[in-house]
Scaffold this motif. Structure first.
Motif, PDB file in Angstrom:
ATOM      1  N   PHE A 194      -5.107   4.191  19.305  1.00 16.39           N
ATOM      2  CA  PHE A 194      -5.803   4.768  20.454  1.00 16.39           C
ATOM      3  C   PHE A 194      -5.330   6.205  20.684  1.00 16.39           C
ATOM      4  O   PHE A 194      -6.137   7.131  20.848  1.00 16.39           O
ATOM      5  N   ALA A 196      -8.755   5.435  28.367  1.00 12.50           N
ATOM      6  CA  ALA A 196      -8.370   4.048  28.104  1.00 12.50           C
ATOM      7  C   ALA A 196      -9.371   3.081  28.716  1.00 12.50           C
ATOM      8  O   ALA A 196      -9.769   3.222  29.871  1.00 12.50           O
ATOM      9  N   ASP A 244      -4.767  -0.591  25.653  1.00 10.72           N
ATOM     10  CA  ASP A 244      -4.587   0.782  25.166  1.00 10.72           C
ATOM     11  C   ASP A 244      -3.267   1.372  25.652  1.00 10.72           C
ATOM     12  O   ASP A 244      -2.575   2.077  24.916  1.00 10.72           O
TER      13      ASP A 244
END
Length: 743
Positions: free
Chosen positions: A170, A196, A114
């Motif tokens: 993300f 994350a 991420d």
């Protein structure tokens, strides 16, 4: 769709903008787009960006109709992004060479995390600073991925947008946006980190973070610094809505308090007149958001946090004032103890000086007590063989003791044993000057070995180069050199230089360089053993790159080539080995990609190899700029390429005794393109290169015959008259030796 979208918000930076954009477009990794956001800049920034867009299709420019500030300008660029990953770059900062290639490789190895975090270095108007406080954390992460819940220490990473690569789906999927005002990075950084699932680190300096001499908002005192409170209010409003992130509240509360306490302590942010109001805002924030059971950390910062719950601004200010007084008192106490200790050592040394010299005691040191290497090490080794009745003691810094070879008798500077040895040793051997506080006694013999054949100005010649002698006194250096009795030389050229650079009363010994005995006498077996230790595949051609320091740049290091690109351009069957100048080993140079490239197997970092002679033996060709290493390497009669893309600047700032580009030991490249062509075409090892090398070797290796250390020991320690030097034989390169054996 590009791999990276690089968003650059731009406002009143026309003097820095070219360097910023060029640092991106000059990256060796090409798969990116630049989204430059002109935040209604009143200067020439908009026109500069349009010129870039006309020349390079990867650049797109957004001209905002009004000035919206850094955070919302980033948001505008984010809305246009198409890349797999988003990176933000402030327009007065710039990327280091090879960053995007390193990021792409790390993302691939981590299987698209991420977030990827990389390092930075602060670049001041007067030069580059040291590595960031995050470098140790980044190194500790290695090649693993983690989340913040299991690795909460990573919440201490620098709170900025531009030291990360975010996976775009993300970032946008969680609706992350920058709020207006100062300190906009903090809430986005913390939200992204707690959300994350997979975070990766890249232990590499990726951004030169410019510390502007004037005009930086974060260093301009005023009420704008109160913006930090609504920024954190937004973060904790988000956390309050997410019960699944309850674990993060104590962690981020502590980090928020640490941040606001940092700001209030800075006079370049919060003025004394505003400090009471700022403290009132901190206490209100504490009361609203302190999680149940919150425990402040240990230490002074934790004490400050505990005071916020119950004490007034007066108590807080008194605590900070008392801490300052304690620091001053502690420093005074340390100075008093230090002075007493120094006086005791001086008295002990004076007592030892009244004792007779020990005719069987020799003291050795190399490169400011860094360890056992160089000419002093070669002389010591030969003395143990030919003059075992003379005890050899090394002066070694405490932090270098653990790396000493077995059986080395040593003392550490400042110890009683050190002063006893220094007072009574008859023979002193060093490749730099001994400290001026030590006494040269009648009957003692000081042998100075130097550190190779000089190209750059030394000694008294530096009087005309004030930039090159910054930080030391030429008169004091010459006063220490007055203690020399003997000066070793490898060639008559060096003898003339030392006589000019050090107008002192020493005698030159035409012995050759003792450390080069290892090059002249080396066997193929030793070279193979070194290559195996360095992990070099069998049969590979080894290219040794050994740059020197630059006095015209603070810190001494300047990236001349993109090492990852060079390693790739060399191609299969080649190994790039890098050996930094010893003065750069502990600086930022390794963070500028070297440590990461070594970890990923792109190249071999041989900077920490104790003996540079071994590194030279293991190589087939040397690429250097102006390092004295080339004079030693010429003993091997192997190709040398001089990469001289900044020769004018180097010669002007440091000074040189001759033009190495006109009297080179091989081909000269003045750009990376020329350097790459020399290797791609095979020109690096052609007949012209051999001819240049032969002339260079004849001039600078005339006394190196493999018996230099023996000649020194017999002359200085045993009082004999050894034979004169003879021409040295040629040692085949490892690749050439293998080729011969297979023919």
């Amino acid at each position: 769709m590009p791999r990276f979208s690089i968003i650059v918000p731009v406002f009143k930076v026309q003097g820095f903008l070219h360097e910023c954009i060029d640092s991106v477009l000059g990256q060796s990794y090409p798969d990116f787009e630049v989204i430059a956001v002109d935040d209604r800049s009143p200067d020439g920034c908009g026109a500069i960006l349009d010129e870039y867009a006309e020349r390079d299709a990867r650049v797109r420019v957004l001209h905002l109709p009004e000035n919206v500030g850094l955070g919302r300008a980033r948001n505008a660029g984010l809305a246009e992004a198409r890349g797999d990953y988003v990176l933000f770059l402030d327009s007065d900062d710039f990327y280091t060479p090879g960053l995007l290639a390193a990021v792409a490789e790390r993302l691939r190895g981590a299987e698209d995390p991420d977030i990827l975090v990389f390092d930075h270095v602060r670049t001041h108007w007067w030069g580059r600073g040291g590595r960031s406080e995050a470098s140790e954390l980044l190194a500790r992460a290695g090649l693993d991925t983690f989340d913040l819940r299991t690795s909460p220490e990573y919440a201490r990473l620098f709170l900025v947008a531009w030291n990360k690569a975010y996976r775009r789906d993300f970032f946008q999927g969680h609706g992350l946006q920058y709020a207006p005002g100062l300190y906009e990075d903090a809430p986005v950084t913390y939200r992204s980190m707690v959300l994350a699932e997979r975070i990766a680190c890249l232990n590499r300096i990726g951004v030169e973070y410019r510390q502007r001499r004037q005009g930086a908002i974060t260093k301009t005192p005023g009420r704008r610094h109160f913006d930090i409170f609504p920024q954190y209010e937004g973060l904790f409003a988000f956390l309050k809505e997410r019960e699944d992130l309850a674990w993060a509240r104590p962690l981020l509360f502590e980090r928020a308090l640490d941040h606001v306490l940092f700001v209030i302590a800075r006079e370049d942010r919060v003025t004394p007149a505003d400090r009471r109001d700022f403290h009132r805002e901190i206490r209100a924030f504490y009361a609203r958001h302190c999680p149940e059971g919150f425990t402040p950390p240990e230490g002074p910062r934790g004490t400050e946090m505990r005071l916020l719950a119950s004490s007034s601004y007066a108590s807080f200010a008194a605590l900070r004032g008392a801490r300052g007084l304690r620091r001053l008192a502690g420093a005074g106490k340390r100075r008093t103890v230090g002075r007493a200790s120094k006086a005791a050592r001086h008295a002990y040394y004076k007592a030892q000086l009244r004792l007779p010299l020990d005719p069987h005691l020799a003291v050795y040191s190399a490169t400011h007590h860094a360890g056992v290497h160089g000419d002093p090490a070669a002389i010591h080794a030969k003395a143990r063989e030919l003059a075992p009745h003379i005890r050899g003691v090394w002066v070694v810094r405490q932090d270098a003791v653990d790396a000493l070879p077995p059986g080395i008798d040593h003392v550490t500077p400042g110890s009683r044993e050190y002063y006893a040895v220094m007072a009574r040793a008859t023979y002193w051997v060093n490749n730099v000057n001994w400290p001026g506080s030590l006494t040269k006694r009648p009957g003692s013999v000081h042998l100075h070995t130097h550190q190779g054949t000089p190209l750059k100005y030394m000694g008294a010649d530096l009087l005309d180069k004030p930039g090159a002698r910054h930080g030391f006194s030429v008169p004091k250096m010459l006063h220490r050199a007055d203690r020399w009795d003997l000066s070793l030389v490898a060639n008559r050229y060096s003898e003339l230089v030392w006589d000019r650079a050090y107008p002192c009363h020493f005698t030159s010994l035409r012995t050759g360089s003792p450390r080069n005995d290892a090059l002249v006498d080396a066997s193929a077996e030793r070279a193979a053993a070194v290559r195996a230790r360095l992990g070099i595949p069998d049969g590979n051609t080894v290219v040794l790159y050994a740059p020197t320091r630059r006095e015209y740049r603070r810190g001494g290091h300047v990236d001349r080539i993109d090492l990852a690109r060079f390693a790739a351009d060399l191609g299969a069957g080649h190994t790039l080995v890098v050996r930094l100048h010893p003065s750069l080993a502990a600086g930022t140079a390794r963070g500028l990609g070297l440590a990461d490239l070594h970890a990923r197997g792109v190249l071999v970092d041989a900077t920490d190899e104790q003996h540079v002679e071994d590194v030279m033996l293991a190589s087939d060709v040397l690429v250097t700029d102006y390092s004295a290493l080339m004079f030693d390497y010429a003993n091997l009669d192997r190709p040398i390429v001089v990469h001289a893309d900044d020769w004018g600047a180097y010669a002007a700032s440091r000074g040189a005794y001759f033009d190495i580009t006109a009297e080179a030991p091989g081909h000269v490249s003045r750009s990376y393109r020329e350097l790459a062509w020399l290797f791609a075409s095979g020109t690096w090892q052609d007949e012209e290169s051999a001819g240049l090398r032969a002339a260079f070797r004849e001039r600078f290796c005339e006394f190196d015959d493999g018996r230099a250390a023996e000649r020194v020991v017999r002359t200085v320690l045993l009082g004999e008259q050894p034979p004169r030097p003879e021409p040295a034989p040629v040692v085949p390169a490892p690749a050439a030796e293998r080729a011969h054996s297979l023919s």
